[in-house]
Scaffold this active site. Structure first.
Site, short mmCIF file in Angstrom:
data_model
loop_
_atom_site.label_atom_id
_atom_site.label_comp_id
_atom_site.label_asym_id
_atom_site.label_seq_id
_atom_site.Cartn_x
_atom_site.Cartn_y
_atom_site.Cartn_z
N LYS A 1 0.86 -1.19 0.00
CA LYS A 1 0.00 0.00 0.00
C LYS A 1 0.89 1.23 0.00
O LYS A 1 1.77 1.38 0.84
CB LYS A 1 -0.92 0.00 1.22
CG LYS A 1 -1.74 1.29 1.36
CD LYS A 1 -2.80 1.22 2.47
CE LYS A 1 -3.46 2.58 2.71
NZ LYS A 1 -4.47 2.56 3.79
N ASP B 1 -2.69 10.00 3.76
CA ASP B 1 -4.11 9.66 3.82
C ASP B 1 -4.84 10.61 4.76
O ASP B 1 -4.83 10.43 5.97
CB ASP B 1 -4.27 8.20 4.30
CG ASP B 1 -5.73 7.81 4.46
OD1 ASP B 1 -6.61 8.53 3.92
OD2 ASP B 1 -6.00 6.77 5.10
N LYS C 1 -10.37 12.54 8.25
CA LYS C 1 -9.98 12.06 9.57
C LYS C 1 -9.90 13.22 10.56
O LYS C 1 -9.52 14.32 10.17
CB LYS C 1 -8.58 11.42 9.49
CG LYS C 1 -8.54 10.10 8.77
CD LYS C 1 -7.11 9.57 8.72
CE LYS C 1 -7.03 8.27 7.93
NZ LYS C 1 -7.76 7.16 8.54
N ASP D 1 1.36 6.06 5.77
CA ASP D 1 0.40 5.14 5.16
C ASP D 1 0.96 4.46 3.90
O ASP D 1 0.24 3.80 3.17
CB ASP D 1 -0.91 5.90 4.86
CG ASP D 1 -2.14 5.01 4.93
OD1 ASP D 1 -2.07 3.93 5.55
OD2 ASP D 1 -3.18 5.39 4.35
N ASP E 1 -12.36 7.25 3.05
CA ASP E 1 -11.24 6.89 3.91
C ASP E 1 -10.88 5.41 3.81
O ASP E 1 -9.85 4.98 4.32
CB ASP E 1 -11.57 7.26 5.37
CG ASP E 1 -10.33 7.35 6.24
OD1 ASP E 1 -9.22 7.34 5.68
OD2 ASP E 1 -10.49 7.43 7.47
N GLU F 1 -9.62 3.98 1.36
CA GLU F 1 -8.98 4.18 0.06
C GLU F 1 -7.93 3.13 -0.25
O GLU F 1 -7.69 2.80 -1.41
CB GLU F 1 -8.33 5.58 0.02
CG GLU F 1 -6.92 5.70 0.63
CD GLU F 1 -6.85 5.36 2.11
OE1 GLU F 1 -7.89 5.47 2.79
OE2 GLU F 1 -5.77 4.97 2.59
N ARG G 1 -7.82 -0.08 0.17
CA ARG G 1 -8.30 -1.29 -0.51
C ARG G 1 -8.61 -1.03 -1.98
O ARG G 1 -8.61 -1.96 -2.79
CB ARG G 1 -9.49 -1.87 0.26
CG ARG G 1 -10.73 -1.03 0.22
CD ARG G 1 -11.73 -1.42 1.29
NE ARG G 1 -11.28 -1.02 2.63
CZ ARG G 1 -11.91 -1.34 3.76
NH1 ARG G 1 -13.00 -2.09 3.72
NH2 ARG G 1 -11.45 -0.93 4.93
N1 BES Z 1 -4.74 4.20 6.64
C1 BES Z 1 -5.95 3.91 7.32
C2 BES Z 1 -5.78 2.82 8.36
C3 BES Z 1 -4.91 3.12 9.56
C4 BES Z 1 -5.46 3.47 10.76
C5 BES Z 1 -3.53 2.97 9.48
C6 BES Z 1 -4.65 3.70 11.85
C7 BES Z 1 -2.72 3.20 10.56
C8 BES Z 1 -3.27 3.57 11.76
C9 BES Z 1 -6.99 3.45 6.34
O1 BES Z 1 -6.95 4.01 5.07
C10 BES Z 1 -8.34 3.82 6.90
O2 BES Z 1 -8.58 4.98 7.03
N2 BES Z 1 -9.17 2.84 7.21
C11 BES Z 1 -10.47 3.06 7.73
C12 BES Z 1 -11.43 2.13 7.04
C13 BES Z 1 -12.88 2.41 7.35
C14 BES Z 1 -13.29 3.75 6.77
C15 BES Z 1 -13.71 1.30 6.75
C16 BES Z 1 -10.43 2.80 9.23
O3 BES Z 1 -9.76 1.86 9.65
O4 BES Z 1 -11.04 3.56 9.96
ZN ZN Z 2 -5.09 4.64 4.45
MN MN Z 3 -7.99 5.87 4.95
#
Ligand code: BES
Ligand code: ZN
Ligand code: MN
Length: 449
Positions: A217, A222, A229, A240, A299, A301, A303
């Protein structure tokens, strides 16, 4: 840091198994000895493992730096495996990220570890040096902030670091990504002024054999996009792209070690930002595989970019296996904390190999249950899929979502959101900030497959 077979140093670092003398896990200086001596408490000799040695020795540089000791002699360890673990612990404990702040301890860091001659030790320490240097490269990329590290500069750094080892690094820009049909990836990237890049780093050590593909990734930032966020959650999101940094580090290691294997790192690098052309919640986009995806959250993104990376790699490279590494979900942090990565697979054989490689590397992976029924959670009324499966079981549904973009290649998804970064404190055997987790495990997998 380097190692040397010698017993002439400016201090002694001595492994002690007698808990009466030094408690397990603690370090004690004896300055009145002939040479300053740091006693390292390892506890019961029978119960000592390479992991426990690595962890305790991680604290050694912090102690020695007070005395400007740069050439300690290691004593008291009788097996090459444990000496190697001590070397790695010291290496990681010695690590500092100096891109933005000068190293106050610069003149005090350990330069050379003097070790006793032992069977097979040279080979082990040479390999270990490669792995540690590669993990340092990974840490440098992850720790670098997004104002400096964005798709273009990530590609440049990958080239500069890997090409000298004979790795062929190909970089595609936006136009070529469009031609390749990387629609989900491009949708994520379109709210940023920075051009998205596809980075493919191939190490050819085995002629015409199929490649193993390591897919990372590569979100160089992000923000969450319009599903923005909150500030505190956004802060670390320059990291990220840790998955990308990890797979690039692993390919560097494979090439530097001249493994007789073919392995490629594939990274679709972009930023997830907000502007007038950014993608939005409710959008329905397409993907390289042709499946349509409803954007439940901008968010989620990672995947989207990985879905295209997996299907593009499978189609164009026809790899013998694929492992993706991603800071994919907060849910995996809830589930496993900062100790272990969560894994989802379509192939138990590959999973088994990866778990065995992780065990060799003393890194932790926990396979998540990935029952079919979870797939209900990301069904969409209007599109083939939606990009979020909701809060419940979020690390599992994210993994299963990725699996929808893999046809029949053995594949494992590794969610490293918890293990990859620690903001303000080290956690042995990983330094503060970017941990470097995963480089060693992936290298072992490549070597073992
Ligand atoms: N990059 C984040 C995940 C993340 C969270 C990495 C904390 C490192 C520390 C990812 O893109 C994300 O935002 N995921 C969301 C998914 C949700 C919207 C389904 C999440 O985990 O909140
Ligand atoms: Zn992310
Ligand atoms: Mn995200």
């Amino acid at each position: 840091m380097r190692y040397e077979f010698s017993n002439s140093g400016d201090a002694v670092v001595k492994a002690v198994f007698d808990t009466q003398k030094v408690k397990k896990g603690s370090l004690r200086f004896e300055l009145q000895a002939e040479k300053p001596t740091l006693l390292v408490g390892l506890g019961d000799k029978e119960a000592v493992t390479s992991a426990s040695v690595r962890e305790v020795f991680f604290g050694v540089p912090g102690q020695l730096s007070n005395y400007e000791i740069k050439r300690p002699v290691l004593e008291g360890l009788e097996e090459a495996e444990l000496v190697t673990a001590a070397f790695e612990g010291i290496w990681a404990g010695n690590y500092v990220f100096t891109r933005y702040k000068k190293d106050e301890l610069a003149d005090k860091r350990i330069e050379t570890l003097c070790v006793p001659k032992m069977d097979a030790l040279k080979e082990k320490l040479n390999e270990s040096t490669i792995l540690m240097e590669s993990a340092d490269f990974t840490r440098y990329l992850v720790n670098s902030r997004s104002i400096d590290l964005y798709p273009q500069t990530l590609a440049e750094l990958a080239k500069a670091e890997l090409e000298p080892f004979g790795v062929e690094v190909e970089v595609l820009g936006k136009k070529q990504a469009e031609e390749a049909g990387l629609k989900a990836f491009l949708a994520v990237s379109q709210g940023s002024d920075k051009e998205p890049k596809v980075i493919i780093a191939k190490y050819n050590g085995a002629g015409d054999a199929p490649y193993g593909a390591l897919i990372g990734k590569g979100l160089t930032y992000d923000s969450g996009g319009y599903d923005i966020k909150p500030g505190e959650g956004m802060f670390d999101m320059f990291g990220d792209m840790a998955g990308a940094a990890t797979v690039l580090g692993a390919v560097r290691a494979a090439a530097a070690a001249k493994l007789e294997k073919n392995v490629a790192a594939v990274v679709l690098a972009c930023e997830n930002l907000i502007d007038g052309s950014a993608y939005k919640n409710g959008d329905i986009i397409s993907s390289h595989r042709g499946k349509t995806i409803e954007i439940d959250s901008t968010d989620a993104e990672g995947r989207l970019t990985l879905a295209d990376a997996l299907s593009y790699t499978e189609e164009t490279m026809k790899p013998s296996y694929m492992v993706d590494v991603a800071t994919l979900t907060g849910a995996v942090v809830v589930a496993l904390g900062d100790l272990a990565a969560g894994a989802v697979t379509n192939d138990e054989g590959l999973m088994k190999d990866l778990l065995a490689s992780a065990e060799e590397a003393d890194e932790l992976i926990w396979q998540l249950p990935a029952y079919e029924a979870y797939k209900e959670q990301y069904k969409s009324k209007y599109a083939d899929l939606k990009n979020s499966g909701g809060f419940a079981g979020g690390a599992i549904t994210a993994g299963l979502f990725l699996g929808e973009f893999v046809e029949d290649t053995p594949w494992v998804h590794l969610d490293v959101a918890g293990v990859t970064y620690r903001h303000d404190k080290a956690k042995a055997p990983y330094p503060m900030g970017a941990s470097g987790y995963g480089v060693k495990t992936l290298y072992k997998l490549v070597k073992n497959r």
